[in-house]
Enzyme design. Structure first.
Site, PDB file in Angstrom:
ATOM      1  CD  GLU A  81     -20.026  52.812 -46.727  1.00  0.00           C
ATOM      2  OE1 GLU A  81     -19.417  52.298 -45.770  1.00  0.00           O
ATOM      3  OE2 GLU A  81     -19.849  52.441 -47.919  1.00  0.00           O
TER       4      GLU A  81
ATOM      5  CE  LYS B 232     -19.039  48.769 -43.350  1.00  0.00           C
ATOM      6  NZ  LYS B 232     -18.369  49.446 -44.484  1.00  0.00           N
TER       7      LYS B 232
ATOM      8  CB  CYS C  55     -20.350  49.203 -47.407  1.00  0.00           C
ATOM      9  SG  CYS C  55     -18.968  49.060 -48.562  1.00  0.00           S
TER      10      CYS C  55
END
Length: 346
Positions: free
Chosen positions: A47, A132, A166
């Site tokens: 990430e 994200k 994540c």
């Protein structure tokens, strides 16, 4: 007999060169070369590997982090841009597929950044660009929310590859959106650590290692897909930078579990290498034919669903601040001819 690919995959369990996009890009290129030499065909990075994961957002209130936010913005990448081009060239040179987390910089805002992931094909083309959907917990102090444009699975020579960043791997609808596109390899990318409390010894701290293993295994089990779990690594330079800035955080930094990089098979079981407390590249071999048999038991995007009862819609439009109307666009900048302007006014 099925003839799906057998693929060697790699997870770069690596530290960035903290808040240095150029040096971290060069390190990523070197890791791609090393993994390719060891036969890897799909290579995953953590990430926001470039330029770093902002652990400081968990350690100090935002009023103390203005300089770090400015450094994060300055070292975030524009897509497309020179750093992305360097990574794409390495992927093309070695004939590998690369999944890499970046902090992405907006082209229309001086301070807007996203937590993004790029999937680059073996010919150097950008196969997917995902932002994200929801920054998690203290990440909201750093990144803007993304959109659904990147909820895609890429059909490559090495299999159908998707991924989430994540905490998105806890979102059942985002995961289902990828399952429903025939995902065979799922890349989940993670930070080097995830502090949520000061260490207290009462068992109340969030165990990111156990949580990530549960999430990755659950997705692989439900999707009947292989999983690449790739976490970043906190090296001595990053640790010393944080503790040097504020020695009171040493206990938190040193006692929060480090992220784990590992691999999961379609039954939810670990396969291949595991990396945690040392920097390096983990490897595994995936036989995608093993995705087929478990579908007999539970195929949640096939017979083991009730499409007459359940439905899912996904909005894929990329968010922009302005929707322009009209067909004519002015071509600026203009070089103004003073004599011509005066003549028109006469």
């Amino acid at each position: 007999m099925s003839s799906l690919p057998r693929v060697r995959v790699a997870a770069a369990h690596a530290a960035p060169v903290l808040l240095d996009k150029t040096a971290t890009t060069e390190k990523a290129v070197a890791l791609i070369e090393e993994a390719a030499r060891h036969g890897a065909q799909v290579i995953a990075f953590p990430e926001t590997y470039i330029p770093a994961f902002p652990v400081w957002a968990a350690l100090w209130a935002p009023i103390y982090n203005h300089d770090l936010f400015e450094a994060m913005v300055e070292n975030s990448l524009v897509v497309p841009g020179p750093e992305v081009a360097r990574i794409a060239a390495a992927a093309r040179r070695h004939g590998v597929c690369v999944s890499i987390g970046i902090s992405e910089r907006s082209t229309v805002s001086a301070g807007c950044i996203w937590n993004s992931n790029l999937l680059i094909g073996e010919d150097g083309t950008l196969l997917n660009h995902h932002r994200k959907l929801v920054p998690t917990f203290y990440e909201k102090l750093v990144w803007s929310p993304g959109d659904g444009q990147g909820l895609r699975v890429a059909d490559t020579r090495f299999g159908r590859i998707g991924g989430l960043i994540c905490g998105e791997n806890t979102n059942p609808l985002a995961r289902f959106a990828l399952m429903a596109q025939g995902e065979q390899i799922h890349v989940s990318s993670w930070p080097p650590m995830w502090p949520t409390r000061k260490p207290a010894g009462d068992g109340r701290n969030f165990d990111n290692v156990a949580a990530n293993r549960i999430r990755a295994s659950a997705h692989s089990f439900e999707a009947k897909a292989f999983g690449i779990v790739c976490a970043s690594f906190m090296d001595k330079a990053m640790r010393d930078f944080l503790v040097g800035r504020d020695p009171s955080v040493a206990e938190i930094v040193d006692q929060t579990p480090r992220g784990v990089s590992m691999f999961i098979d379609p039954t939810g079981m670990p396969v291949g290498d595991t990396q945690q407390n040392e920097e390096g590249i983990a490897y595994a071999d995936f036989d995608l034919n093993r995705c087929i048999e478990p579908k007999q038991f539970h195929d949640v995007v096939g017979y083991y669903n009730r499409f007459d009862v359940f439905s899912l819609g996904v909005e894929r439009r990329r968010h922009t601040p302005v929707a322009w109307s009209g067909t004519e666009q002015a071509d600026f900048p203009h070089i103004l001819d003073e004599d011509a302007v005066l003549a028109r006014q006469a």
